[in-house]
Design a protein around this motif. Sequence first.
Motif, PDB file in Angstrom:
ATOM      1  N   ARG A  99       6.310   1.434   3.851  1.00  0.00           N
ATOM      2  CA  ARG A  99       5.654   2.481   4.635  1.00  0.00           C
ATOM      3  C   ARG A  99       4.133   2.321   4.621  1.00  0.00           C
ATOM      4  O   ARG A  99       3.463   2.569   5.628  1.00  0.00           O
ATOM      5  CB  ARG A  99       6.057   3.849   4.102  1.00  0.00           C
ATOM      6  N   ALA A 100       3.580   1.883   3.487  1.00  0.00           N
ATOM      7  CA  ALA A 100       2.127   1.731   3.372  1.00  0.00           C
ATOM      8  C   ALA A 100       1.586   0.671   4.325  1.00  0.00           C
ATOM      9  O   ALA A 100       0.413   0.733   4.726  1.00  0.00           O
ATOM     10  CB  ALA A 100       1.756   1.386   1.935  1.00  0.00           C
ATOM     11  N   LEU A 101       2.408  -0.296   4.692  1.00  0.00           N
ATOM     12  CA  LEU A 101       1.977  -1.336   5.616  1.00  0.00           C
ATOM     13  C   LEU A 101       1.799  -0.811   7.030  1.00  0.00           C
ATOM     14  O   LEU A 101       1.108  -1.431   7.846  1.00  0.00           O
ATOM     15  CB  LEU A 101       2.991  -2.488   5.621  1.00  0.00           C
ATOM     16  N   ARG A 102       2.414   0.349   7.314  1.00  0.00           N
ATOM     17  CA  ARG A 102       2.393   0.870   8.682  1.00  0.00           C
ATOM     18  C   ARG A 102       1.681   2.211   8.815  1.00  0.00           C
ATOM     19  O   ARG A 102       1.435   2.662   9.937  1.00  0.00           O
ATOM     20  CB  ARG A 102       3.833   1.030   9.187  1.00  0.00           C
ATOM     21  N   ASP A 103       1.384   2.845   7.690  1.00  0.00           N
ATOM     22  CA  ASP A 103       0.819   4.192   7.742  1.00  0.00           C
ATOM     23  C   ASP A 103      -0.400   4.268   6.820  1.00  0.00           C
ATOM     24  O   ASP A 103      -0.293   4.004   5.623  1.00  0.00           O
ATOM     25  CB  ASP A 103       1.873   5.215   7.313  1.00  0.00           C
ATOM     26  N   GLU A 104      -1.546   4.620   7.377  1.00  0.00           N
ATOM     27  CA  GLU A 104      -2.791   4.603   6.608  1.00  0.00           C
ATOM     28  C   GLU A 104      -2.794   5.627   5.478  1.00  0.00           C
ATOM     29  O   GLU A 104      -3.271   5.346   4.372  1.00  0.00           O
ATOM     30  CB  GLU A 104      -3.980   4.860   7.548  1.00  0.00           C
ATOM     31  N   THR A 105      -2.259   6.816   5.715  1.00  0.00           N
ATOM     32  CA  THR A 105      -2.225   7.829   4.666  1.00  0.00           C
ATOM     33  C   THR A 105      -1.392   7.364   3.486  1.00  0.00           C
ATOM     34  O   THR A 105      -1.777   7.539   2.326  1.00  0.00           O
ATOM     35  CB  THR A 105      -1.649   9.148   5.219  1.00  0.00           C
ATOM     36  N   ALA A 132      -0.681   4.879  -1.922  1.00  0.00           N
ATOM     37  CA  ALA A 132      -0.163   3.774  -2.726  1.00  0.00           C
ATOM     38  C   ALA A 132      -1.266   3.161  -3.574  1.00  0.00           C
ATOM     39  O   ALA A 132      -1.055   2.843  -4.753  1.00  0.00           O
ATOM     40  CB  ALA A 132       0.466   2.709  -1.823  1.00  0.00           C
ATOM     41  N   VAL A 133      -2.440   2.988  -3.004  1.00  0.00           N
ATOM     42  CA  VAL A 133      -3.573   2.443  -3.762  1.00  0.00           C
ATOM     43  C   VAL A 133      -3.912   3.372  -4.929  1.00  0.00           C
ATOM     44  O   VAL A 133      -4.211   2.923  -6.041  1.00  0.00           O
ATOM     45  CB  VAL A 133      -4.792   2.236  -2.845  1.00  0.00           C
ATOM     46  N   ASP A 134      -3.862   4.670  -4.689  1.00  0.00           N
ATOM     47  CA  ASP A 134      -4.151   5.635  -5.755  1.00  0.00           C
ATOM     48  C   ASP A 134      -3.104   5.565  -6.866  1.00  0.00           C
ATOM     49  O   ASP A 134      -3.448   5.644  -8.056  1.00  0.00           O
ATOM     50  CB  ASP A 134      -4.195   7.051  -5.174  1.00  0.00           C
ATOM     51  N   LEU A 135      -1.836   5.418  -6.490  1.00  0.00           N
ATOM     52  CA  LEU A 135      -0.790   5.301  -7.505  1.00  0.00           C
ATOM     53  C   LEU A 135      -0.987   4.040  -8.343  1.00  0.00           C
ATOM     54  O   LEU A 135      -0.780   4.049  -9.557  1.00  0.00           O
ATOM     55  CB  LEU A 135       0.599   5.279  -6.851  1.00  0.00           C
ATOM     56  N   TYR A 136      -1.383   2.962  -7.699  1.00  0.00           N
ATOM     57  CA  TYR A 136      -1.659   1.735  -8.453  1.00  0.00           C
ATOM     58  C   TYR A 136      -2.836   1.940  -9.410  1.00  0.00           C
ATOM     59  O   TYR A 136      -2.846   1.396 -10.523  1.00  0.00           O
ATOM     60  CB  TYR A 136      -1.931   0.558  -7.521  1.00  0.00           C
ATOM     61  N   ALA A 137      -3.814   2.712  -8.992  1.00  0.00           N
ATOM     62  CA  ALA A 137      -4.945   3.007  -9.875  1.00  0.00           C
ATOM     63  C   ALA A 137      -4.463   3.772 -11.108  1.00  0.00           C
ATOM     64  O   ALA A 137      -4.941   3.543 -12.229  1.00  0.00           O
ATOM     65  CB  ALA A 137      -5.998   3.821  -9.125  1.00  0.00           C
TER      66      ALA A 137
END
Length: 203
Positions: free
Chosen positions: A112-118, A123-128
């Motif tokens: 979903r992250a590949l297609r949706d900016e929000t 996802a980037v925040d979860l990785y952080a």
Amino acid sequence: MSTKVRTADTRERILTAACEVIADIGFEKIRMRMVAERAGVSTALLHYHFDTREKLFTEAMTHSFANTAVDVERDAETAPAAVILSRILRNLLPTDPQLHQDWRLWQELWVRALRDETTRVFAVDLYAQLHAWVGDAVRRGIASGEFTPTDVDDLSTLVLSLSDGYGIRLMLRDPTVTLDTALTSIWRHVSAALGLPATVPTD
């Protein structure tokens, strides 16, 4: 039971059900009524707590990660730092049915992250948060003198990258990769950086 407790219990049941349904059939196929039925609540009550599928999905992902972290850190102040770190490594891989479900959620998140900016930002925040989870465990071990000082951010990034790589192959049931070999390989890099024995510690 107070209203506050009942509300928290309802949210817990809904989020647990959402994790199960998303893992079973994928985010794009779920309908809110499916989650409501799995949670044993009305669709109206589900919409009261989560008005969109997107909000339900992000809350479910956060719920899944938070539950894993709480279990691993249950005795972080008394257990050896190497034990805590090895628990984290095990929980970054699909080592049991619950973590296998969590991995299916992560795979849904990546798509979903590949297609949706929000979703990408989320996802980037979860990785952080994952990066901080690993990094904090390493810093505690260095502060206590159990670990040799190292570049914590670099090691945390390496751990997450290796876990993702091995985890994907485990989810694909690649016959050349097993949980034991994956964990041993990741720990080899960790132990070398932190001056620890090569054998993965257990509780």
